[in-house]
Design a protein around this motif. Structure first.
Motif, PDB file in Angstrom:
ATOM      1  N   ILE A 152      24.474  50.542  44.989  1.00 25.37           N
ATOM      2  CA  ILE A 152      25.100  49.869  46.434  1.00 25.37           C
ATOM      3  C   ILE A 152      25.237  48.783  45.002  1.00 25.37           C
ATOM      4  O   ILE A 152      25.815  47.577  45.410  1.00 25.37           O
ATOM      5  N   VAL A 153      23.937  47.838  44.248  1.00 24.65           N
ATOM      6  CA  VAL A 153      23.909  46.990  43.669  1.00 24.65           C
ATOM      7  C   VAL A 153      24.575  46.828  43.372  1.00 24.65           C
ATOM      8  O   VAL A 153      25.943  46.316  42.714  1.00 24.65           O
ATOM      9  N   ASP A 154      25.533  48.163  42.138  1.00 23.74           N
ATOM     10  CA  ASP A 154      26.512  48.172  41.537  1.00 23.74           C
ATOM     11  C   ASP A 154      27.590  47.939  42.076  1.00 23.74           C
ATOM     12  O   ASP A 154      28.477  47.729  41.134  1.00 23.74           O
ATOM     13  N   ASN A 155      27.655  48.943  43.400  1.00 26.51           N
ATOM     14  CA  ASN A 155      29.079  49.307  43.900  1.00 26.51           C
ATOM     15  C   ASN A 155      29.486  47.688  44.116  1.00 26.51           C
ATOM     16  O   ASN A 155      30.414  47.055  44.376  1.00 26.51           O
ATOM     17  N   GLU A 161      34.006  42.076  41.327  1.00 29.20           N
ATOM     18  CA  GLU A 161      35.196  42.247  39.532  1.00 29.20           C
ATOM     19  C   GLU A 161      36.554  42.237  40.502  1.00 29.20           C
ATOM     20  O   GLU A 161      37.428  42.039  39.704  1.00 29.20           O
ATOM     21  N   THR A 162      36.424  43.739  40.937  1.00 32.95           N
ATOM     22  CA  THR A 162      37.951  44.035  41.334  1.00 32.95           C
ATOM     23  C   THR A 162      38.009  43.512  42.277  1.00 32.95           C
ATOM     24  O   THR A 162      39.997  43.234  42.593  1.00 32.95           O
ATOM     25  N   ASN A 163      37.926  42.572  43.024  1.00 31.78           N
ATOM     26  CA  ASN A 163      38.846  41.540  44.583  1.00 31.78           C
ATOM     27  C   ASN A 163      39.083  40.205  43.559  1.00 31.78           C
ATOM     28  O   ASN A 163      38.905  40.128  42.865  1.00 31.78           O
ATOM     29  N   PRO A 164      40.264  40.169  44.364  1.00 33.67           N
ATOM     30  CA  PRO A 164      40.923  38.716  43.462  1.00 33.67           C
ATOM     31  C   PRO A 164      40.455  37.972  43.783  1.00 33.67           C
ATOM     32  O   PRO A 164      39.254  37.939  45.090  1.00 33.67           O
ATOM     33  N   ASN A 165      40.111  36.922  42.897  1.00 34.60           N
ATOM     34  CA  ASN A 165      39.401  35.422  43.774  1.00 34.60           C
ATOM     35  C   ASN A 165      40.016  33.988  44.796  1.00 34.60           C
ATOM     36  O   ASN A 165      41.159  34.117  44.382  1.00 34.60           O
ATOM     37  N   SER A 166      39.225  34.406  44.928  1.00 40.77           N
ATOM     38  CA  SER A 166      40.105  33.561  46.958  1.00 40.77           C
ATOM     39  C   SER A 166      40.145  32.347  46.317  1.00 40.77           C
ATOM     40  O   SER A 166      41.442  32.020  46.812  1.00 40.77           O
ATOM     41  N   SER A 167      39.902  32.140  45.485  1.00 41.72           N
ATOM     42  CA  SER A 167      40.043  30.507  44.849  1.00 41.72           C
ATOM     43  C   SER A 167      41.647  30.377  44.192  1.00 41.72           C
ATOM     44  O   SER A 167      42.175  29.610  44.757  1.00 41.72           O
ATOM     45  N   THR A 168      41.601  31.446  43.434  1.00 39.89           N
ATOM     46  CA  THR A 168      43.148  31.173  43.186  1.00 39.89           C
ATOM     47  C   THR A 168      44.239  31.619  44.245  1.00 39.89           C
ATOM     48  O   THR A 168      45.258  31.681  43.972  1.00 39.89           O
ATOM     49  N   LEU A 169      43.959  32.624  45.399  1.00 37.24           N
ATOM     50  CA  LEU A 169      45.056  32.744  45.820  1.00 37.24           C
ATOM     51  C   LEU A 169      44.954  32.213  47.230  1.00 37.24           C
ATOM     52  O   LEU A 169      46.338  31.169  47.439  1.00 37.24           O
ATOM     53  N   SER A 170      44.376  31.037  47.296  1.00 36.82           N
ATOM     54  CA  SER A 170      44.602  29.444  48.022  1.00 36.82           C
ATOM     55  C   SER A 170      45.570  28.661  47.486  1.00 36.82           C
ATOM     56  O   SER A 170      45.955  27.625  48.259  1.00 36.82           O
ATOM     57  N   ASN A 171      45.578  28.724  46.065  1.00 37.05           N
ATOM     58  CA  ASN A 171      46.098  27.969  45.325  1.00 37.05           C
ATOM     59  C   ASN A 171      47.813  27.440  45.124  1.00 37.05           C
ATOM     60  O   ASN A 171      47.942  27.543  45.100  1.00 37.05           O
TER      61      ASN A 171
END
Length: 172
Positions: A152-155, A161-171
């Motif tokens: 679970i920790v590894d998941n 790591e695979t989710n897009p960075n939310s701060s990059t999307l908001s910019n």
């Protein structure tokens, strides 16, 4: 956590090998005594039965930790091109497995073991307390929960790591 998993892998593999070896010896003696000596051994029959329980449960825990447990991966194969969905599915499977191991094996198996110990039930040939035989259930469950917690920790780490960075999307 990785050091604990490494130690568990070594201990469980050696334990399963040892139990399996004694199981083979018991069954071989049982066959020999029954068909050659015409005097079946009740002692080895009961030992083999109890060893089979322990080998099966400890082997299941070890196999789970090695990620070689039997699995139906049709859904996982369909979404393996999508890393986010694949990690979410693995997390869901690990959470369900953890719930099963915790509730059924650790809690339920622990209650069964304690209840059997409290009643003083003993095996007919060996005279050992049956609660000790049933101890394989919660013990295997504990090993499974530890392996699953690491997964679970590894998941979760893989999902971050695979989710897009939310701060990059908001910019954007």
């Amino acid at each position: 956590m990785n050091k604990l998993i490494t130690i568990m892998n070594k201990v469980l593999s050696l334990f399963c090998i040892s139990l399996s070896s004694v199981l083979v010896i018991c069954v071989s003696w049982q066959v020999f005594s029954r068909y050659v000596l015409n005097a079946p051994s009740t002692f080895t029959d009961e030992v083999a039965r109890f060893l089979f329980i322990w080998v099966g449960l400890m082997g299941a825990a070890y196999t789970l930790g090695q990620k070689r447990h039997l699995a139906i991966d049709l859904l996982a194969m369909k979404i393996e091109h999508d890393a986010v969905k694949h990690n979410r599915l693995k997390l869901l499977v690990n959470l369900i497995s953890t719930t099963f191991a915790s509730v059924i094996m650790v809690y339920g198996g622990g209650k069964l073991m304690l209840k059997t110990l409290a009643t003083g039930q003993v095996s007919p040939a060996l005279g050992i307390e049956m609660g000790m035989v049933y101890a394989a259930i919660p013990l295997a469950g504990v090993f499974m929960v530890i392996y699953l917690a690491k997964d679970i920790v590894d998941n979760v780490a893989a999902m971050s790591e695979t989710n897009p960075n939310s701060s990059t999307l908001s910019n954007q």
